[in-house]
Design a protein around this motif. Structure first.
Motif, PDB file in Angstrom:
ATOM      1  N   GLY A 231      37.522  39.007  47.460  1.00 31.92           N
ATOM      2  CA  GLY A 231      37.111  38.556  48.775  1.00 31.92           C
ATOM      3  C   GLY A 231      36.879  39.744  49.683  1.00 31.92           C
ATOM      4  O   GLY A 231      36.985  40.911  49.259  1.00 31.92           O
ATOM      5  N   PRO A 232      36.576  39.518  50.957  1.00 31.15           N
ATOM      6  CA  PRO A 232      36.378  40.630  51.893  1.00 31.15           C
ATOM      7  C   PRO A 232      37.625  41.501  51.979  1.00 31.15           C
ATOM      8  O   PRO A 232      38.753  40.992  51.996  1.00 31.15           O
ATOM      9  CB  PRO A 232      36.111  39.916  53.225  1.00 31.15           C
ATOM     10  N   GLY A 233      37.428  42.805  52.002  1.00 31.75           N
ATOM     11  CA  GLY A 233      38.554  43.736  52.074  1.00 31.75           C
ATOM     12  C   GLY A 233      38.722  44.575  50.822  1.00 31.75           C
ATOM     13  O   GLY A 233      39.539  45.499  50.793  1.00 31.75           O
ATOM     14  N   LEU A 234      37.947  44.278  49.774  1.00 24.22           N
ATOM     15  CA  LEU A 234      38.028  45.086  48.558  1.00 24.22           C
ATOM     16  C   LEU A 234      37.436  46.481  48.765  1.00 24.22           C
ATOM     17  O   LEU A 234      38.003  47.480  48.330  1.00 24.22           O
ATOM     18  CB  LEU A 234      37.285  44.389  47.403  1.00 24.22           C
ATOM     19  N   ILE A 235      36.283  46.524  49.429  1.00 19.52           N
ATOM     20  CA  ILE A 235      35.589  47.808  49.610  1.00 19.52           C
ATOM     21  C   ILE A 235      36.452  48.742  50.462  1.00 19.52           C
ATOM     22  O   ILE A 235      36.995  48.351  51.496  1.00 19.52           O
ATOM     23  CB  ILE A 235      34.220  47.602  50.294  1.00 19.52           C
ATOM     24  N   GLY A 236      36.570  49.979  49.991  1.00 22.18           N
ATOM     25  CA  GLY A 236      37.363  50.972  50.712  1.00 22.18           C
ATOM     26  C   GLY A 236      38.829  50.962  50.333  1.00 22.18           C
ATOM     27  O   GLY A 236      39.601  51.799  50.795  1.00 22.18           O
ATOM     28  N   SER A 237      39.240  50.016  49.465  1.00 25.62           N
ATOM     29  CA  SER A 237      40.644  49.915  49.077  1.00 25.62           C
ATOM     30  C   SER A 237      40.963  50.850  47.911  1.00 25.62           C
ATOM     31  O   SER A 237      40.076  51.224  47.139  1.00 25.62           O
ATOM     32  CB  SER A 237      40.992  48.485  48.677  1.00 25.62           C
ATOM     33  N   ILE A 238      42.243  51.207  47.806  1.00 26.67           N
ATOM     34  CA  ILE A 238      42.740  52.023  46.697  1.00 26.67           C
ATOM     35  C   ILE A 238      43.871  51.232  46.044  1.00 26.67           C
ATOM     36  O   ILE A 238      44.888  50.943  46.688  1.00 26.67           O
ATOM     37  CB  ILE A 238      43.246  53.390  47.190  1.00 26.67           C
ATOM     38  N   TYR A 239      43.671  50.863  44.770  1.00 25.94           N
ATOM     39  CA  TYR A 239      44.621  50.008  44.077  1.00 25.94           C
ATOM     40  C   TYR A 239      45.265  50.750  42.909  1.00 25.94           C
ATOM     41  O   TYR A 239      44.745  51.752  42.422  1.00 25.94           O
ATOM     42  CB  TYR A 239      43.898  48.777  43.512  1.00 25.94           C
ATOM     43  N   ASP A 240      46.405  50.194  42.436  1.00 29.56           N
ATOM     44  CA  ASP A 240      46.920  50.639  41.140  1.00 29.56           C
ATOM     45  C   ASP A 240      46.298  49.749  40.067  1.00 29.56           C
ATOM     46  O   ASP A 240      45.384  48.962  40.338  1.00 29.56           O
ATOM     47  CB  ASP A 240      48.447  50.627  41.119  1.00 29.56           C
ATOM     48  N   GLY A 241      46.776  49.843  38.826  1.00 26.46           N
ATOM     49  CA  GLY A 241      46.126  49.153  37.714  1.00 26.46           C
ATOM     50  C   GLY A 241      46.185  47.647  37.764  1.00 26.46           C
ATOM     51  O   GLY A 241      45.421  46.969  37.075  1.00 26.46           O
ATOM     52  N   ILE A 242      47.094  47.063  38.573  1.00 31.61           N
ATOM     53  CA  ILE A 242      47.202  45.604  38.646  1.00 31.61           C
ATOM     54  C   ILE A 242      46.899  45.101  40.054  1.00 31.61           C
ATOM     55  O   ILE A 242      47.435  44.105  40.505  1.00 31.61           O
ATOM     56  CB  ILE A 242      48.589  45.126  38.155  1.00 31.61           C
TER      57      ILE A 242
ATOM     58  N   THR B 113      36.316  43.505  36.596  1.00 29.89           N
ATOM     59  CA  THR B 113      36.272  42.184  37.226  1.00 29.89           C
ATOM     60  C   THR B 113      35.809  42.301  38.676  1.00 29.89           C
ATOM     61  O   THR B 113      34.983  41.501  39.147  1.00 29.89           O
ATOM     62  CB  THR B 113      37.650  41.501  37.157  1.00 29.89           C
ATOM     63  N   ILE B 114      36.320  43.304  39.399  1.00 32.15           N
ATOM     64  CA  ILE B 114      35.860  43.542  40.775  1.00 32.15           C
ATOM     65  C   ILE B 114      34.376  43.901  40.776  1.00 32.15           C
ATOM     66  O   ILE B 114      33.599  43.435  41.624  1.00 32.15           O
ATOM     67  CB  ILE B 114      36.702  44.658  41.431  1.00 32.15           C
ATOM     68  N   ALA B 115      33.952  44.709  39.790  1.00 40.02           N
ATOM     69  CA  ALA B 115      32.544  45.105  39.698  1.00 40.02           C
ATOM     70  C   ALA B 115      31.654  43.886  39.432  1.00 40.02           C
ATOM     71  O   ALA B 115      30.575  43.739  40.028  1.00 40.02           O
ATOM     72  CB  ALA B 115      32.371  46.147  38.593  1.00 40.02           C
ATOM     73  N   GLU B 116      32.100  42.978  38.548  1.00 36.24           N
ATOM     74  CA  GLU B 116      31.330  41.763  38.264  1.00 36.24           C
ATOM     75  C   GLU B 116      31.191  40.888  39.513  1.00 36.24           C
ATOM     76  O   GLU B 116      30.160  40.244  39.721  1.00 36.24           O
ATOM     77  CB  GLU B 116      32.012  40.960  37.162  1.00 36.24           C
ATOM     78  N   TYR B 117      32.228  40.866  40.332  1.00 33.71           N
ATOM     79  CA  TYR B 117      32.209  40.047  41.545  1.00 33.71           C
ATOM     80  C   TYR B 117      31.084  40.491  42.477  1.00 33.71           C
ATOM     81  O   TYR B 117      30.320  39.664  42.998  1.00 33.71           O
ATOM     82  CB  TYR B 117      33.570  40.148  42.223  1.00 33.71           C
ATOM     83  N   TYR B 118      30.945  41.811  42.669  1.00 34.25           N
ATOM     84  CA  TYR B 118      29.862  42.299  43.533  1.00 34.25           C
ATOM     85  C   TYR B 118      28.504  42.184  42.843  1.00 34.25           C
ATOM     86  O   TYR B 118      27.485  41.980  43.500  1.00 34.25           O
ATOM     87  CB  TYR B 118      30.142  43.741  43.972  1.00 34.25           C
TER      88      TYR B 118
END
Length: 595
Positions: free
Chosen positions: A80-91, A316-321
């Motif tokens: 959803g909105p808020g993914l771009i610019g985020s830094i995540y760990d593997g999960i 999965t995030i890449a497929e979403y966009y």
């Protein structure tokens, strides 16, 4: 979390592997919480009521008899909105919010939503009440950043008639649309979806890649191009520049959204990414590059099993966009670390090992990952196109390209950028070997290249590659009997190949101008080099000494043309006329002496 949790008990702990009994009713790939510390794990094997669980956090201190709670849901990411610019760990735990909670070190059992559930976003409807919609249709938009417009889609499995839709400021969990299906069921749709990371998102149709993904890297765009929606791998030994190549692609590739997965690489390399990307400007918009980037940092000091999930989280995030209709590029650095995680878990499960201890299913797992790339017609009635390009780095031990991970990858991908230690030691970067690398997309994108750059560019590329191959053959003779034994035409071939290597293929990633080269500039540079070759051959045919031909002033300009700014590409083309006039002057001068 599900209210009907299954509770089992630990009977064995072996590093990141935990075995629990009493797990009747649990399923493969269900997420579990291990012990009262609530460590996150995933079921990877079921035998009767015994579940083998890979735990994504350190398991020290766990012992037999401690409880295991099943959520009844697969490992999923929030989209959803808020993914771009985020830094995540593997999960998909956001590292910035975890830092605010627990400080520098990630505590075991810490939980955080993948995207901020409290932040308000301005939702602008594009669907209307009474409109028929189906899964994948865009029903509204959110300005996620100044570069990326987030397109809110109807979730998979939902369709029908829009009962109501509202504009305004909402959190990602607030319902913004009510859709009534044909059986009368009412679905309240928010801006957030959850999706299992091991399951590819649905598409309407897969299409053949036909456009060039421009990267600004001359050796890639000119000689070994990758298509939008294609797959590529960058194998090479330690110190050969894999990470810098990945960084360059993330910075300059012609993609609207970048997902960068640092999978098991050293922490200082991810630190470079985290420090660099916020400072970099997007060449198209002038905005910070992070405004179109998602980073997943799963460094080598994090639990080994989390490496395995990090590549699936990223794709999965890449497929979403991609499903929104964007061109997306995923960089995975490196898939060797992911394969090592598979090997460790396979060994602890006591499975039959394959070559070099890797599991027998290594090839199929790699194929499942890379096959999620592609150019597709997205789900929905609009028939929009989306593109997902995947570039994976491979780190073979000792640079041995015959090892299983590299070979499994090469059987799947269609572009092979072979990084060579000999070039890296000679300080030739990018250290992509021009005689061992290849691209299988050249025929598919030939029509696009002809239309955008011109058919003569393809002819120039073939001529330049022929020169490089001839140089390799001639170098054997030179090593045996010396360069003086060659005729003038062969010596010109060596000089031209040297110019191609040093003035075209060599590219400085840290120079503000040379770091990126547009296709028109690449064509102009190659045209000048081949013009120099042609004119030197004309002069040699008129018995002009080669030393005199190499001393013309225009030769120095050829060596400096890579530093000419993009807006002044005309200066490069002008060098051709200077070469012709200077060689003609030499011939006239020599003719006068002969007379």
């Amino acid at each position: 979390m599900s209210t009907d949790m299954i509770v089992g008990n630990i009977i064995k702990v072996s590093g990141p592997l935990v075995v629990a009994e009493g797990m009747t009713g649990a399923r493969m790939y269900d997420v579990v919480r291990v012990s009262d510390k609530r460590l996150i794990g995933e079921i990877i094997e079921m035998r009767g009521d015994r579940a083998s669980i890979q735990v994504y956090e350190e398991t020290f201190g766990l012992g037999p008899g401690e409880p295991v709670y099943s959520t009844g849901e697969p490992l999923s990411v929030e989209l959803g909105p808020g993914l771009i610019g985020s830094i995540y760990d593997g999960i998909q735990r956001p590292l910035d919010r975890i830092y605010d909670q627990v400080g520098d070190r990630i505590s075991r059992g810490v939980e955080a939503n993948g995207i901020d559930h409290d932040r308000k976003w301005g939702f602008v409807p594009t669907a209307k009440a009474g409109q028929r919609v189906k899964s994948g249709d865009i029903i509204g938009t959110v300005d996620e950043t100044r570069i990326i417009q987030h397109r809110v889609m109807v979730p998979h499995g939902v369709g029908g008639t829009v009962e109501s839709i509202e504009a305004g400021e909402f959190s990602v969990t607030d319902p913004v649309v009510v859709i009534r299906s044909d059986d009368g069921t009412e679905h309240k749709v928010s801006m957030m979806q959850r999706w299992p990371i091991r399951q590819g998102r649905p598409i309407a149709k897969k299409l053949s890649p036909c456009e060039l993904l421009t990267t600004g890297q001359r050796v890639i765009d000119t000689f070994f191009p990758v298509a939008k929606g294609g797959t590529a791998c960058v194998p090479g030994p330690f110190g050969s520049g894999k990470t810098v190549v990945q960084h360059q692609l993330a910075k300059w590739a012609d993609a609207e959204v970048i997902v960068y997965v640092g999978c098991g690489e050293r922490g200082n390399e991810m630190t470079d990414v985290l420090m660099e990307f916020p400072q970099l400007k997007d060449p198209k918009s002038g905005e910070p590059l992070m405004k179109r980037t998602v980073l997943i940092a799963n460094t080598s000091d994090m639990p080994v099993s989390a490496r395995e999930s990090s590549v699936y989280t990223g794709i999965t995030i890449a497929e979403y966009y991609r499903d929104m209709g964007y061109s997306v590029a995923l960089m995975a650095d490196s898939t060797s670390r992911w394969a090592e995680a598979l090997r460790e878990m396979s060994g602890r499960l006591e499975e039959m090992p394959g070559e070099e201890g890797y599991p027998a299913y290594l090839g199929s797992r790699a194929a499942e990952f890379y096959e999620r790339a592609g150019r597709v017609t997205c789900s929905g009635t609009e028939g929009r196109e989306g593109v997902l390009t995947v570039v994976g780095a491979v780190s073979p031990a000792g640079g041995d390209l015959s090892e299983p991970v590299t070979q499994a990858t090469l059987r799947i991908v269609k572009v092979f950028w072979s990084l060579e230690a000999s070039l890296a030691y000679a300080r030739h970067f990018p250290a992509i070997g021009w005689l061992t690398s290849y691209s299988l997309y050249e025929d598919q994108i030939a029509g696009y290249v002809e239309k955008e750059i011109g058919k003569d560019f393809l002819d120039m590329k073939k001529e330049a590659m022929r020169m490089l191959q001839e140089e390799a053959d001639l170098s054997e003779i030179v090593r045996l009997v010396g360069v003086d034994s060659l005729g003038p035409m062969d010596r010109i071939t060596l000089e031209t190949a040297k110019t191609i290597r040093e003035d075209f293929l060599h590219q400085n990633a840290f120079h503000e101008v040379d770091t990126y080269t547009s296709l028109p500039k690449q064509k102009a540079m190659l045209s000048v080099i081949l013009k120099l070759d042609k004119e030197m051959r004309r002069g040699a045919g008129a018995n002009i000494e080669l030393d005199g031909l190499l001393a013309i002033p225009a030769k120095d300009k050829v060596g400096r043309m890579k530093y000419v700014e993009e807006k002044e590409v005309g200066k490069i083309s002008a060098i051709e006329e200077e070469i012709t006039s200077e060689v003609t002057a030499l011939m006239a001068e020599d003719g006068g002496k002969s007379a």
